[in-house]
Scaffold this motif. Structure first.
Motif, PDB file in Angstrom:
ATOM      1  N   VAL A 135       0.815  -1.209   0.000  1.00 25.20           N
ATOM      2  CA  VAL A 135       0.000   0.000   0.000  1.00 25.20           C
ATOM      3  C   VAL A 135       0.858   1.272   0.000  1.00 25.20           C
ATOM      4  O   VAL A 135       0.609   2.188  -0.790  1.00 25.20           O
ATOM      5  CB  VAL A 135      -0.993   0.004   1.189  1.00 25.20           C
ATOM      6  N   PRO A 136       1.884   1.400   0.877  1.00 29.78           N
ATOM      7  CA  PRO A 136       2.710   2.618   0.821  1.00 29.78           C
ATOM      8  C   PRO A 136       3.366   2.816  -0.546  1.00 29.78           C
ATOM      9  O   PRO A 136       3.434   3.936  -1.052  1.00 29.78           O
ATOM     10  CB  PRO A 136       3.760   2.394   1.915  1.00 29.78           C
ATOM     11  N   GLY A 137       3.837   1.728  -1.145  1.00 34.00           N
ATOM     12  CA  GLY A 137       4.427   1.835  -2.474  1.00 34.00           C
ATOM     13  C   GLY A 137       3.403   2.260  -3.503  1.00 34.00           C
ATOM     14  O   GLY A 137       3.685   3.087  -4.377  1.00 34.00           O
TER      15      GLY A 137
ATOM     16  N   GLY B 107       3.012  10.046  -7.261  1.00 32.23           N
ATOM     17  CA  GLY B 107       4.122  10.645  -7.986  1.00 32.23           C
ATOM     18  C   GLY B 107       3.852  10.745  -9.479  1.00 32.23           C
ATOM     19  O   GLY B 107       4.099  11.785 -10.101  1.00 32.23           O
ATOM     20  N   LEU B 108       3.324   9.658 -10.055  1.00 27.94           N
ATOM     21  CA  LEU B 108       3.025   9.685 -11.488  1.00 27.94           C
ATOM     22  C   LEU B 108       1.892  10.665 -11.804  1.00 27.94           C
ATOM     23  O   LEU B 108       1.941  11.391 -12.795  1.00 27.94           O
ATOM     24  CB  LEU B 108       2.652   8.273 -11.966  1.00 27.94           C
TER      25      LEU B 108
ATOM     26  N   GLY C  73       5.795  15.496  -7.440  1.00 26.98           N
ATOM     27  CA  GLY C  73       5.943  14.254  -8.191  1.00 26.98           C
ATOM     28  C   GLY C  73       7.321  13.648  -8.010  1.00 26.98           C
ATOM     29  O   GLY C  73       7.461  12.437  -7.771  1.00 26.98           O
ATOM     30  N   VAL C  74       8.357  14.474  -8.115  1.00 29.51           N
ATOM     31  CA  VAL C  74       9.722  13.976  -7.941  1.00 29.51           C
ATOM     32  C   VAL C  74       9.927  13.474  -6.518  1.00 29.51           C
ATOM     33  O   VAL C  74      10.537  12.405  -6.292  1.00 29.51           O
ATOM     34  CB  VAL C  74      10.735  15.092  -8.281  1.00 29.51           C
ATOM     35  N   ALA C  75       9.410  14.210  -5.521  1.00 34.18           N
ATOM     36  CA  ALA C  75       9.570  13.812  -4.120  1.00 34.18           C
ATOM     37  C   ALA C  75       8.859  12.491  -3.840  1.00 34.18           C
ATOM     38  O   ALA C  75       9.390  11.602  -3.149  1.00 34.18           O
ATOM     39  CB  ALA C  75       9.034  14.908  -3.203  1.00 34.18           C
TER      40      ALA C  75
ATOM     41  N   ALA D 215      10.384   8.973  -2.677  1.00 34.76           N
ATOM     42  CA  ALA D 215       9.865   8.254  -1.514  1.00 34.76           C
ATOM     43  C   ALA D 215       9.488   6.822  -1.878  1.00 34.76           C
ATOM     44  O   ALA D 215       9.674   5.889  -1.089  1.00 34.76           O
ATOM     45  CB  ALA D 215       8.650   8.993  -0.948  1.00 34.76           C
ATOM     46  N   PHE D 216       8.972   6.651  -3.085  1.00 38.23           N
ATOM     47  CA  PHE D 216       8.610   5.315  -3.564  1.00 38.23           C
ATOM     48  C   PHE D 216       9.837   4.400  -3.612  1.00 38.23           C
ATOM     49  O   PHE D 216       9.780   3.249  -3.167  1.00 38.23           O
ATOM     50  CB  PHE D 216       7.980   5.431  -4.949  1.00 38.23           C
TER      51      PHE D 216
END
Length: 493
Positions: free
Chosen positions: A233-235, A242-243, A270-272, A276-277
């Motif tokens: 879920v976090p991923g 982000g996308l 998005g980059v951040a 994080a991903f």
């Protein structure tokens, strides 16, 4: 046509017996000399999967020429019309990896059928939209349906057809129809809008979905991973967010430039989120994306090649559309004919691409196709304001598109070859995410160059020069990254 099976082992486990008997179809090693043919059922399966991919590709371009009439009919301003494209691009690009993984875990056929039903219903809503909100809702749901159909459809294709000539042929047909769908959408959009109004473009997609949907449940085999790990879920939250942020920022920048506060904020976000991903995936026990897979040479460099070929070719089509109509004063129908030639030659390229790949290997074909695409785009720098330029445009874009199609097919094979069936959804999710993101970011990134130039002709030349340089440099980098200068590539790669 006789087709040789791959020498690698590939087993198709059918996990759901609701409509398909539970069978296991092995492709043992040592069968490379065994001649096989696609059965009638295999051909029907390929038809269903390719028709769905064609439908999604059609959706990317069929509405473009209809936007002015759509805006007048629904009362949408010129600025608001970009949301007709963005509303589709956001979910279709943002949710691909998530739905690809969900299909791996809970059943690809089941999710594919759901995506078809959602896409069809959304197309009906868009066809009969009564105001901007209902139309944009239909477009967003179409995008969500596409985010389901594309990764699950590609996973079903790569797990149904064994690695080797059969899969090469299937991916060749799929890649051809993907390219052809985008081109036909441009031609069909103009014809339908002129004869039956903008709503007919959405109605065409409804018909496609209704034709394919009844065939899918009974024909397609169910497949999923043998284990049932928890969904990351976090991923899922970080990569999807982000996308979505990145696609929103780039799509909005195409209309208003990169100076807007919302563009800057969402671009940074998005980059951040994608950073994080990567961090989340390195810490979780059951990651949405396996970082070791991303470190595979073929996955990393293959997807770079795919990202470049999609983003740069979509930009070429965009600027040539402006050039042909604004500079050479061609009608929409005449412009469609130019891209119609491109579509026909793309079909020819799709027919021969598997044979080229069989002879030289997917990696070498990818590199050669990128270099060819860049070289033929370079010839378009000779475009001028005389009528003879039409013929240069036809020749240049058609030959570049033939190389582009070779790159599409070979990069998909490069990324997915050697990946076990239980990870095919992940691998094809990366492939299709690259496709969607590539198509989405190319025009915003280079479109700004065209619109800020002193005049259109100079802008077109600048965009084409940058475009060609990016593709040529990418071809060299992919060749080095895949190590083609250091060892001989196996032809089945």
């Amino acid at each position: 046509m006789a087709i040789e099976t791959s020498s690698s082992t590939n087993t198709h486990a059918v996990a759901d017996t609701s409509t398909t008997p539970a069978v296991s179809v092995p492709h043992p090693s040592g069968t490379a000399g065994l001649s096989t043919r696609l059965s009638a059922r295999d051909k029907l399966v390929l038809f269903v999967l390719c028709a769905a991919q064609f439908m999604v590709a059609l959706d990317f371009s069929v509405l473009n020429v209809a936007l002015p009439e759509l805006g007048r009919d629904l009362g949408m301003s010129q600025a608001a019309l970009q949301w007709a494209v963005t509303a589709f691009a956001l979910p279709s690009g943002g949710f691909l990896l998530l739905f690809g993984r969900i299909g791996d875990l809970y059943g690809r056929r089941r999710l594919f059928v759901f995506g078809l039903a959602l896409f069809g219903a959304a197309s009906v809503l868009a066809t009969f939209a009564w105001d901007p909100a209902s139309f944009l809702a239909g477009r967003a749901l179409q995008g969500l349906g596409a985010a389901v159909i594309v990764p699950t459809g590609m996973s079903l294709l790569t797990t149904t057809f064994p690695e080797g000539p059969q899969r090469d042929r299937a991916l060749g047909i799929s890649g051809t129809l993907l390219s052809l769908g985008f081109t036909i959408g441009m031609v069909a959009g103009g014809v339908l809008t002129d004869t039956a109004g903008w709503r007919s473009t959405m109605g065409l997609l409804s018909v496609f979905a209704l034709l394919v949907l009844p065939l899918a449940p009974g024909l397609l085999p169910e497949s999923r991973t043998p284990e049932r790990p928890h969904l990351d879920v976090p991923g899922a939250v970080t990569v999807t967010g982000g996308l979505l942020s990145l696609i929103y920022a780039l799509s909005t920048a195409a209309d208003r430039g990169f100076g807007g506060t919302d563009v800057i904020v969402t671009l940074v976000a998005g980059v951040a989120l994608l950073a994080a991903f990567v961090y989340v995936e390195s810490r979780t026990a059951a990651p949405l994306v396996s970082l070791p897979m991303l470190r595979r040479r073929t996955v990393a460099w293959g997807n770079l090649g795919g990202l470049v070929t999609f983003s740069m070719m979509s930009t070429v089509v965009f600027v040539l559309t402006l050039y042909l109509q604004e500079t050479l004063q061609l009608s929409a129908f005449e412009t469609g004919l130019v891209f119609g030639v491109q579509g026909v030659l793309s079909v020819v390229a799709g027919t021969y691409a598997p044979k080229v790949i069989g002879r030289f290997g997917a990696r070498r074909t990818l590199v050669g196709s990128l270099l060819g695409q860049g070289a033929f785009v370079t010839t378009l720098l000779g475009l001028g304001e005389g009528g003879w330029s039409v013929w240069l445009a036809v020749a240049g874009v058609s030959l570049a598109s033939m190389c582009h199609l070779g790159a599409i097919i070979s990069y998909g094979l490069t990324v997915t070859s050697g990946v076990p069936d239980e990870e095919q959804g992940l691998a094809t999710g990366l492939v299709t995410s690259t496709q969607q993101v590539g198509i989405t970011i190319g025009i915003p990134l280079l479109g700004v160059v065209a619109t800020t130039a002193p005049n259109l002709m100079r802008g077109v030349h600048t965009v084409l020069a940058v475009d060609a340089a990016v593709v040529l440099v990418a071809g060299v980098l992919v060749a080095l990254g895949l190590g083609l200068g250091r060892r001989r590539e196996a032809t089945a790669s």
